[in-house]
Write a protein that holds these residues in place. Structure first.
Motif, PDB file in Angstrom:
ATOM      1  N   ALA A  80       4.752  13.205   2.827  1.00  0.00           N
ATOM      2  CA  ALA A  80       5.644  12.048   2.750  1.00  0.00           C
ATOM      3  C   ALA A  80       4.922  10.912   2.050  1.00  0.00           C
ATOM      4  CB  ALA A  80       6.070  11.612   4.148  1.00  0.00           C
ATOM      5  N   VAL A  81       5.700  10.019   1.472  1.00  0.00           N
ATOM      6  CA  VAL A  81       5.120   8.847   0.796  1.00  0.00           C
ATOM      7  C   VAL A  81       5.754   7.597   1.401  1.00  0.00           C
ATOM      8  CG1 VAL A  81       4.795   7.669  -1.405  1.00  0.00           C
ATOM      9  CG2 VAL A  81       4.834  10.168  -1.336  1.00  0.00           C
ATOM     10  N   LEU A  82       4.883   6.667   1.772  1.00  0.00           N
ATOM     11  CA  LEU A  82       5.324   5.452   2.465  1.00  0.00           C
ATOM     12  C   LEU A  82       4.833   4.217   1.718  1.00  0.00           C
ATOM     13  CD1 LEU A  82       6.642   4.948   5.323  1.00  0.00           C
ATOM     14  CD2 LEU A  82       4.325   4.708   6.204  1.00  0.00           C
ATOM     15  N   ARG A 103      17.023  12.561  14.118  1.00  0.00           N
ATOM     16  CA  ARG A 103      16.698  13.981  14.359  1.00  0.00           C
ATOM     17  C   ARG A 103      15.569  14.506  13.471  1.00  0.00           C
ATOM     18  NH1 ARG A 103      21.367  15.658  17.258  1.00  0.00           N
ATOM     19  NH2 ARG A 103      20.799  14.415  19.063  1.00  0.00           N
ATOM     20  N   ARG A 104      15.642  14.194  12.186  1.00  0.00           N
ATOM     21  CA  ARG A 104      14.654  14.728  11.250  1.00  0.00           C
ATOM     22  C   ARG A 104      13.249  14.228  11.570  1.00  0.00           C
ATOM     23  NH1 ARG A 104      14.403  16.907   5.976  1.00  0.00           N
ATOM     24  NH2 ARG A 104      12.672  16.059   4.780  1.00  0.00           N
ATOM     25  N   LEU A 105      13.170  13.002  12.094  1.00  0.00           N
ATOM     26  CA  LEU A 105      11.856  12.428  12.400  1.00  0.00           C
ATOM     27  C   LEU A 105      11.352  12.809  13.790  1.00  0.00           C
ATOM     28  CD1 LEU A 105      12.346   8.893  10.825  1.00  0.00           C
ATOM     29  CD2 LEU A 105      10.771  10.667  10.018  1.00  0.00           C
ATOM     30  N   CYS A 106      12.225  13.455  14.622  1.00  0.00           N
ATOM     31  CA  CYS A 106      11.792  13.871  15.966  1.00  0.00           C
ATOM     32  C   CYS A 106      10.816  15.039  15.878  1.00  0.00           C
ATOM     33  CB  CYS A 106      12.986  14.347  16.796  1.00  0.00           C
ATOM     34  SG  CYS A 106      14.037  13.025  17.393  1.00  0.00           S
ATOM     35  N   THR A 107      11.209  16.069  15.110  1.00  0.00           N
ATOM     36  CA  THR A 107      10.351  17.252  15.005  1.00  0.00           C
ATOM     37  C   THR A 107       9.281  16.991  13.935  1.00  0.00           C
ATOM     38  OG1 THR A 107      12.125  18.149  13.673  1.00  0.00           O
ATOM     39  CG2 THR A 107      11.970  18.969  15.907  1.00  0.00           C
ATOM     40  N   ASP A 108       8.382  17.960  13.741  1.00  0.00           N
ATOM     41  CA  ASP A 108       7.198  17.694  12.923  1.00  0.00           C
ATOM     42  C   ASP A 108       7.537  17.285  11.482  1.00  0.00           C
ATOM     43  OD1 ASP A 108       5.751  18.195  15.126  1.00  0.00           O
ATOM     44  OD2 ASP A 108       5.048  20.180  14.512  1.00  0.00           O
ATOM     45  N   ASN A 109       6.888  16.243  11.022  1.00  0.00           N
ATOM     46  CA  ASN A 109       7.114  15.711   9.673  1.00  0.00           C
ATOM     47  C   ASN A 109       5.870  14.915   9.265  1.00  0.00           C
ATOM     48  OD1 ASN A 109       7.648  12.594  10.085  1.00  0.00           O
ATOM     49  ND2 ASN A 109       8.609  13.650  11.807  1.00  0.00           N
ATOM     50  N   ALA A 110       5.788  14.584   7.975  1.00  0.00           N
ATOM     51  CA  ALA A 110       4.606  13.849   7.501  1.00  0.00           C
ATOM     52  C   ALA A 110       4.862  12.350   7.407  1.00  0.00           C
ATOM     53  CB  ALA A 110       4.173  14.382   6.141  1.00  0.00           C
ATOM     54  N   ALA A 111       6.138  11.941   7.497  1.00  0.00           N
ATOM     55  CA  ALA A 111       6.449  10.514   7.433  1.00  0.00           C
ATOM     56  C   ALA A 111       5.788   9.788   8.614  1.00  0.00           C
ATOM     57  CB  ALA A 111       7.964  10.315   7.454  1.00  0.00           C
ATOM     58  N   LEU A 126       0.835  -1.213   0.000  1.00  0.00           N
ATOM     59  CA  LEU A 126       0.000   0.000   0.000  1.00  0.00           C
ATOM     60  C   LEU A 126       0.862   1.253   0.000  1.00  0.00           C
ATOM     61  CD1 LEU A 126      -2.864  -0.716   2.580  1.00  0.00           C
ATOM     62  CD2 LEU A 126      -3.068  -0.481   0.087  1.00  0.00           C
ATOM     63  N   ILE A 127       0.488   2.224  -0.828  1.00  0.00           N
ATOM     64  CA  ILE A 127       1.204   3.503  -0.868  1.00  0.00           C
ATOM     65  C   ILE A 127       0.362   4.532  -0.109  1.00  0.00           C
ATOM     66  CG2 ILE A 127       2.069   5.349  -2.363  1.00  0.00           C
ATOM     67  CD1 ILE A 127       3.674   2.843  -2.789  1.00  0.00           C
ATOM     68  N   THR A 128       0.935   5.048   0.982  1.00  0.00           N
ATOM     69  CA  THR A 128       0.223   6.034   1.802  1.00  0.00           C
ATOM     70  C   THR A 128       0.882   7.400   1.637  1.00  0.00           C
ATOM     71  OG1 THR A 128      -0.229   4.295   3.441  1.00  0.00           O
ATOM     72  CG2 THR A 128      -0.590   6.568   4.151  1.00  0.00           C
ATOM     73  N   LEU A 129       0.065   8.398   1.316  1.00  0.00           N
ATOM     74  CA  LEU A 129       0.546   9.782   1.298  1.00  0.00           C
ATOM     75  C   LEU A 129       0.232  10.388   2.657  1.00  0.00           C
ATOM     76  CD1 LEU A 129       1.484  12.443  -0.208  1.00  0.00           C
ATOM     77  CD2 LEU A 129      -0.935  12.779  -0.778  1.00  0.00           C
ATOM     78  N   GLY A 130       1.229  10.961   3.329  1.00  0.00           N
ATOM     79  CA  GLY A 130       1.001  11.623   4.617  1.00  0.00           C
ATOM     80  C   GLY A 130       1.064  13.127   4.436  1.00  0.00           C
ATOM     81  N   GLY A 154       8.433   1.565   4.731  1.00  0.00           N
ATOM     82  CA  GLY A 154       9.283   1.892   3.585  1.00  0.00           C
ATOM     83  C   GLY A 154       9.116   3.345   3.174  1.00  0.00           C
ATOM     84  N   LEU A 155       9.942   4.209   3.694  1.00  0.00           N
ATOM     85  CA  LEU A 155       9.810   5.636   3.420  1.00  0.00           C
ATOM     86  C   LEU A 155      10.387   5.961   2.041  1.00  0.00           C
ATOM     87  CD1 LEU A 155       8.818   8.266   4.617  1.00  0.00           C
ATOM     88  CD2 LEU A 155      11.031   8.542   5.747  1.00  0.00           C
ATOM     89  N   LEU A 156       9.518   6.398   1.117  1.00  0.00           N
ATOM     90  CA  LEU A 156       9.953   6.694  -0.247  1.00  0.00           C
ATOM     91  C   LEU A 156      10.259   8.175  -0.430  1.00  0.00           C
ATOM     92  CD1 LEU A 156       7.353   4.583  -2.305  1.00  0.00           C
ATOM     93  CD2 LEU A 156       9.584   3.873  -1.417  1.00  0.00           C
TER      94      LEU A 156
END
Ligand code: KG4
Ligand code: ZN
Length: 353
Positions: free
Chosen positions: A32-34, A312-320, A17-21, A39-41
């Motif tokens: 973000a696209v997973l 670090r990048r995933l600690c603060t706000d993100n769509a992944a 499944l491809i999820t857009l966040g 699997g972070l694309l």
């Protein structure tokens, strides 16, 4: 009539499944696209920090306007980075709360219109649950159950993550969040917004034992309180000023940071002991604090617990993290996707699930 093609969704294996966040709760516009759950694309973040810095904090109206400008470009960029087309998206996960209402509404409206036009389902995600799920992206071996310490700009809480969709809130802050205390203390010290990274940096040059600030609410189970500590720092700075004594900013920063860390570590270890779980996962913007990470690593290691924290990048706000949370949400038994009446819920909290 359903707005999405249920048969198409059912025909695809979950791990394909491809999820857009989409995330727009505060001052980052992100997409973000997973693929599958981990699997972070693509992971695109457009930050408004330089815009709000002039004002010493986030100005909600300005945040909403910039989200409007940025939301579709970040989605386009994420799809491009993933090497996909919009038509490849199977479902859309969007932050629906907590956060600034005007900011949230931009992401929610964009997600709803994309979902409708692509005929794919919509998943409303709790931003704080998203922060916890950032750990799954950084650490493929992590699985529930574990204790999560969520420390962000708006919230501080300990959560027992029993399963991908079963949480027990152990306790949270009664007043300021840890990140909020960092930002307020930094502000009175004349440091730029956001204050957390500034205090983190300055603390490296200071002595954490220099000033004995009160440890924030050492009693009362898993509840936190940081407003007393914040006031103690403000009183200290004022009294030094009245006495014409120059303050050593690095010592103030290091001593304040140490007091915050001490209580976060103490309560996290208590939660591990009392739940009988053997794993702690750190989450939220304050998880980017280098001294907190080091101290939790040391304390959990000494006590024989496993410790995880997002990069670090995933600690603060993100769509992944929002895509990851949405993906696992959609896999739960009898999950009903949101319909197109999904709305922003600014006061959404972390609660038992
Ligand atoms: O999770 P987040 O990006 O946004 C919210 O959901 O609130 O957290 C932002 C908070 C801010 O208060 C910021 O000062 C704090 O995280 N923060 C830090 C660090 N980096 C960000 N606090 C302490 N040390 C850091 N290195
Ligand atoms: Zn956040």
């Amino acid at each position: 009539m359903e707005y999405f093609d249920r048969e198409r969704l059912a025909s695809k294996p979950a791990e394909e499944l491809i999820t857009l966040g989409i995330e727009s709760s505060c001052d980052e516009t992100a997409a973000a696209v997973l693929r599958g759950g981990r699997g972070l694309l693509a992971d695109v973040i457009s930050t408004q920090v330089p815009i709000h810095r002039k004002f010493g904090g986030v100005v909600p109206e300005i945040a909403s306007r910039n989200h409007i400008l940025n939301v579709l470009p970040v989605v386009d960029e994420a799809i491009k980075q993933a090497g996909l087309k919009l038509a490849d998206i199977d479902q859309i996960a969007v932050t629906c709360g907590p956060g600034l209402v005007g900011a949230l509404l931009v992401g929610v409206a964009a997600a709803k219109s994309l979902a409708w036009s692509l005929e794919v389902p919509l998943i409303g995600v709790n931003h704080l649950e998203g922060h916890i799920f950032a750990n799954f992206l950084s650490s493929p071996d992590l699985t529930p159950p574990f204790v999560a310490l969520v420390a962000s700009g708006g919230h501080t809480a300990l959560v027992n993550v029993l399963d991908y969709d079963r949480f027990r809130l152990l306790g949270q802050t009664r007043d300021d969040a840890a990140g909020e205390a960092f930002d307020k203390v930094a502000r009175v010290m004349g440091l730029p917004y956001p204050g957390g990274p500034e205090i983190d940096r300055l603390s490296k040059e200071g002595n954490p034992q220099a000033i004995d600030f009160p440890k924030a609410l050492a009693r009362d189970g898993y509840e936190f309180s940081f407003s007393g500590l914040k006031s103690a720092v403000l009183n200290y700075l004022n009294s030094q000023k009245l006495k014409n004594i120059p303050v050593h900013k690095a010592d103030v920063a290091a001593s304040f940071q140490q007091a915050v860390i001490a209580i976060l570590v103490e309560k996290s270890l208590a939660a591990l002991r009392e739940t009988g779980l053997d794993t702690l996962a750190l989450a939220g913007g304050v998880a980017a604090n280098s001294a907190l990470e080091a101290e939790l690593r040391r304390a959990t290691g000494e006590a024989g617990y496993k410790f995880y924290f997002p990069n670090r990048r995933l600690c603060t706000d993100n769509a992944a993290m929002i895509a990851c949370r949405g993906y696992y949400q959609s896999l739960t038994d009898n999950y009903e996707h949101n319909d197109l009446t999904l709305n922003a819920v600014p006061g959404l909290s972390l609660s038992d699930r």
